[in-house]
Scaffold this motif. Structure first.
Motif: not given
Length: 81
Positions: A76-78, A4-11
């Motif tokens: 914020e939305a994420r 999840k952390a990798e996805c959050e950073e990528a996004l």
């Protein structure tokens, strides 16, 4: 499967990635993540398409503070999900 952390950073860094505004090592790392994470790659494709549409509609650059506000709203939305 991606963490999840990798996805959050990528996004979070997606617009900078699309605009090629990241250091080379980060471009490679996020590019590799996008290759292995279909949901993030789908978001990438959508954002690239939006960028092309905006560019085709006049190519005007938004003021820097607008970009900052848009990115903050996306973050914020994420986090609210």
């Amino acid at each position: 499967m991606a963490h999840k952390a990798e996805c959050e950073e990528a996004l979070d860094r997606l617009f900078e990635y699309i605009d090629n505004e990241l250091p080379d090592d980060e471009l490679v790392r996020i590019g590799e993540h996008l290759k292995t994470c279909p949901p993030c790659e789908a978001e990438h494709r959508i954002n690239e398409k939006i960028k092309r549409m905006v560019h085709g509609a006049g190519g005007e650059v938004a003021p820097g503070d607008l970009r900052t506000k848009v990115l903050a709203t996306i973050r914020e939305a994420r986090t609210a999900e």
